[in-house]
Design a protein around this motif. Structure first.
Motif, PDB file in Angstrom:
ATOM      1  N   PRO A   1       3.288  -7.980   2.313  1.00  0.00           N
ATOM      2  CA  PRO A   1       2.864  -7.055   1.263  1.00  0.00           C
ATOM      3  C   PRO A   1       1.568  -6.310   1.577  1.00  0.00           C
ATOM      4  O   PRO A   1       1.194  -5.414   0.822  1.00  0.00           O
ATOM      5  CB  PRO A   1       2.695  -7.963   0.035  1.00  0.00           C
ATOM      6  CG  PRO A   1       2.509  -9.338   0.580  1.00  0.00           C
ATOM      7  CD  PRO A   1       3.312  -9.387   1.840  1.00  0.00           C
ATOM      8  N   ASN A   2       0.897  -6.654   2.671  1.00  0.00           N
ATOM      9  CA  ASN A   2      -0.290  -5.886   3.076  1.00  0.00           C
ATOM     10  C   ASN A   2       0.074  -4.694   3.958  1.00  0.00           C
ATOM     11  O   ASN A   2      -0.809  -4.014   4.490  1.00  0.00           O
ATOM     12  CB  ASN A   2      -1.303  -6.776   3.795  1.00  0.00           C
ATOM     13  CG  ASN A   2      -0.746  -7.410   5.061  1.00  0.00           C
ATOM     14  OD1 ASN A   2       0.412  -7.186   5.444  1.00  0.00           O
ATOM     15  ND2 ASN A   2      -1.556  -8.222   5.729  1.00  0.00           N
TER      16      ASN A   2
ATOM     17  N   VAL B   1       2.075  -4.441  13.599  1.00  0.00           N
ATOM     18  CA  VAL B   1       1.671  -3.063  13.315  1.00  0.00           C
ATOM     19  C   VAL B   1       1.425  -2.926  11.819  1.00  0.00           C
ATOM     20  O   VAL B   1       2.161  -3.486  10.996  1.00  0.00           O
ATOM     21  CB  VAL B   1       2.745  -2.049  13.780  1.00  0.00           C
ATOM     22  CG1 VAL B   1       4.103  -2.324  13.143  1.00  0.00           C
ATOM     23  CG2 VAL B   1       2.307  -0.616  13.475  1.00  0.00           C
ATOM     24  N   PHE B   2       0.366  -2.217  11.470  1.00  0.00           N
ATOM     25  CA  PHE B   2       0.157  -1.805  10.091  1.00  0.00           C
ATOM     26  C   PHE B   2       0.787  -0.434   9.936  1.00  0.00           C
ATOM     27  O   PHE B   2       0.463   0.502  10.677  1.00  0.00           O
ATOM     28  CB  PHE B   2      -1.329  -1.740   9.731  1.00  0.00           C
ATOM     29  CG  PHE B   2      -1.582  -1.127   8.378  1.00  0.00           C
ATOM     30  CD1 PHE B   2      -1.271  -1.830   7.227  1.00  0.00           C
ATOM     31  CD2 PHE B   2      -2.085   0.164   8.268  1.00  0.00           C
ATOM     32  CE1 PHE B   2      -1.478  -1.267   5.968  1.00  0.00           C
ATOM     33  CE2 PHE B   2      -2.304   0.731   7.017  1.00  0.00           C
ATOM     34  CZ  PHE B   2      -1.995   0.017   5.866  1.00  0.00           C
ATOM     35  N   ILE B   3       1.686  -0.285   8.975  1.00  0.00           N
ATOM     36  CA  ILE B   3       2.437   0.953   8.804  1.00  0.00           C
ATOM     37  C   ILE B   3       1.673   1.910   7.899  1.00  0.00           C
ATOM     38  O   ILE B   3       1.275   1.550   6.782  1.00  0.00           O
ATOM     39  CB  ILE B   3       3.826   0.675   8.187  1.00  0.00           C
ATOM     40  CG1 ILE B   3       4.602  -0.349   9.028  1.00  0.00           C
ATOM     41  CG2 ILE B   3       4.598   1.978   8.044  1.00  0.00           C
ATOM     42  CD1 ILE B   3       4.938   0.098  10.423  1.00  0.00           C
TER      43      ILE B   3
ATOM     44  N   GLY C   1       6.704 -12.290   1.278  1.00  0.00           N
ATOM     45  CA  GLY C   1       7.317 -11.230   2.050  1.00  0.00           C
ATOM     46  C   GLY C   1       8.746 -11.583   2.421  1.00  0.00           C
ATOM     47  O   GLY C   1       9.427 -12.300   1.697  1.00  0.00           O
ATOM     48  N   PHE C   2       9.191 -11.074   3.560  1.00  0.00           N
ATOM     49  CA  PHE C   2      10.569 -11.308   3.964  1.00  0.00           C
ATOM     50  C   PHE C   2      10.643 -11.504   5.478  1.00  0.00           C
ATOM     51  O   PHE C   2       9.729 -11.124   6.222  1.00  0.00           O
ATOM     52  CB  PHE C   2      11.465 -10.125   3.571  1.00  0.00           C
ATOM     53  CG  PHE C   2      11.157  -8.846   4.323  1.00  0.00           C
ATOM     54  CD1 PHE C   2      11.795  -8.545   5.524  1.00  0.00           C
ATOM     55  CD2 PHE C   2      10.230  -7.938   3.832  1.00  0.00           C
ATOM     56  CE1 PHE C   2      11.512  -7.379   6.217  1.00  0.00           C
ATOM     57  CE2 PHE C   2       9.932  -6.766   4.518  1.00  0.00           C
ATOM     58  CZ  PHE C   2      10.580  -6.485   5.716  1.00  0.00           C
TER      59      PHE C   2
ATOM     60  N   PRO D   1       0.848  -1.191   0.000  1.00  0.00           N
ATOM     61  CA  PRO D   1       0.000   0.000   0.000  1.00  0.00           C
ATOM     62  C   PRO D   1       0.887   1.245   0.000  1.00  0.00           C
ATOM     63  O   PRO D   1       1.962   1.249   0.610  1.00  0.00           O
ATOM     64  CB  PRO D   1      -0.785  -0.123   1.315  1.00  0.00           C
ATOM     65  CG  PRO D   1      -0.679  -1.558   1.707  1.00  0.00           C
ATOM     66  CD  PRO D   1       0.626  -2.048   1.178  1.00  0.00           C
ATOM     67  N   SER D   2       0.469   2.278  -0.665  1.00  0.00           N
ATOM     68  CA  SER D   2       1.316   3.476  -0.806  1.00  0.00           C
ATOM     69  C   SER D   2       1.713   4.066   0.538  1.00  0.00           C
ATOM     70  O   SER D   2       2.829   4.573   0.694  1.00  0.00           O
ATOM     71  CB  SER D   2       0.592   4.521  -1.656  1.00  0.00           C
ATOM     72  OG  SER D   2      -0.656   4.871  -1.052  1.00  0.00           O
TER      73      SER D   2
END
Length: 366
Positions: free
Chosen positions: A296-297, A337-339, A275-276, A248-249
């Motif tokens: 990736p979310n 956490v969602f960044i 992801g990583f 997401p941007s």
């Protein structure tokens, strides 16, 4: 014939405490362990880059043989993982002669009928009842499982479960104290030939020594060739460019700067299919250990389970990380956490702190 042993190291005296491999007195004991401790199905062995996490839908889950019909069979356990994949589990002791062939036919009956005749509403109701009996809240359990507390995350998760169920994207797990060679061969054959269905065996051996008890799970039958086929035939992991483009941007700036900090600090970035993970080598045992994950979310996880430090140090680290006011606790071992732009600066400050602390902890000699 002598029994296999494991040894506990005494906390004070230089003594090894022997524990002998011991059969389960009853199948119900093994079933109860899986109900109480789902991680005995070793999610990190199933997918080392993206360890499986579990939610119990129901123990003794009834399986009908026709639409709106009564239940004809009873599956030992039905779980779902964080990707909404229904996971059928059947337990048998090695002394049960049915473990060799009959259990396979039994499991296929459950899968063939459950995927057709179970509704997601029924599964959700069963999961809610299971959570209630555990004195827990189902929505909280699902939020911990998927690492998100966004408003639409719960409904979207159950839609994914429904989609996987109807498309037959499921996992079949045979659990026993010992997987016979004949069953192992059948598991490997089915896993190799069925593209949508993952088939695995799990040995959960029990060791007793005095009043102590240990149980040790081991994955059986998931060959590397089968793993690659079920990941779409590609062995190529994602990379930094693809990962950043998929974000997401509002999360992209954080992860872009994270990779720069990781490179400066010699942290190891290990890429998986989606992801990583971030890894570091501990001086105490020369083991390369994963301590964080990016997805990736836009979610970033800190993971405690593999850190080779004392419980006191883990508790102190958890307290320090939570003091930044960024993380949510998401299960026993995970902070999530969602960044986004609102927490970007604080999240970057937190990651610099993480990098510092990991370097300090990894440098501690045994």
């Amino acid at each position: 014939m002598s029994k296999a042993k494991i040894f506990l190291v005494g906390e004070t005296d230089k003594v090894l405490v022997p524990m002998e491999e011991t059969p389960y007195a009853a199948e119900d004991i093994l079933q109860g362990l899986l109900e109480d401790y789902p991680d005995l199905v070793p999610g990190d062995q199933i997918n080392p880059d993206y360890p499986r996490k579990w939610l119990l839908i129901k123990r003794e889950a009834g399986v009908p043989s026709c639409q709106d019909g009564s239940d004809n069979w009873s599956l030992d356990h039905l779980f779902v993982d964080q990707d909404g994949i229904p996971t059928f589990i059947e337990c048998k002791r090695a002394t049960d002669t049915r473990i060799r062939r009959e259990v396979v036919a039994q499991m296929l009956d459950y899968a063939a009928n459950g995927t057709i005749y179970w509704s997601v509403d029924r599964l959700r109701q069963d999961a809610a009842e299971t959570a209630r009996l555990q004195q827990k809240d189902l929505d909280e359990l699902v939020a911990d499982l998927v690492g998100s507390r966004e408003e639409d995350a719960l409904d979207q998760y159950w839609k994914t479960v429904e989609k996987n169920l109807k498309e037959g994207k499921i996992r079949l797990v045979f659990v026993a104290d010992e997987i016979p060679r004949e069953l192992q061969r059948l598991i490997e054959f089915m896993n190799d030939k069925m593209s949508d269905i993952e088939v695995i065996g799990v040995e959960v051996k029990q060791y007793l020594g005095g009043e102590r008890r240990a149980v040790v799970p081991r994955l059986i039958g998931l060959t590397e060739r089968a793993r690659q086929k079920k990941e779409g035939g590609s062995t190529t992991p994602t990379n930094q460019t693809k990962f950043l483009a998929s974000l997401p941007s509002e999360s992209r700036e954080y992860f872009d700067k994270l990779f720069g900090i990781a490179q400066q600090r010699n942290l190891i970035v290990s890429w998986g299919k989606q992801g990583f993970s971030l890894r570091i080598k501990f001086a105490s045992n020369s083991k390369v250990t994963s301590f964080a994950y990016g997805w990736p979310n836009g979610h970033f996880n800190f993971y405690f389970e593999y850190l080779d430090v004392s419980q006191e140090e883990l508790a102190a680290l958890r307290k320090e990380l939570m003091s930044f006011g960024v993380f949510n606790e998401s299960g026993k071992y995970t902070l999530d956490v969602f960044i986004d732009q609102a927490n970007l600066d604080k999240a970057l400050e937190m990651f610099v702190f993480i990098a510092d602390r990991m370097e300090q902890l990894a440098a501690i000699e045994a």
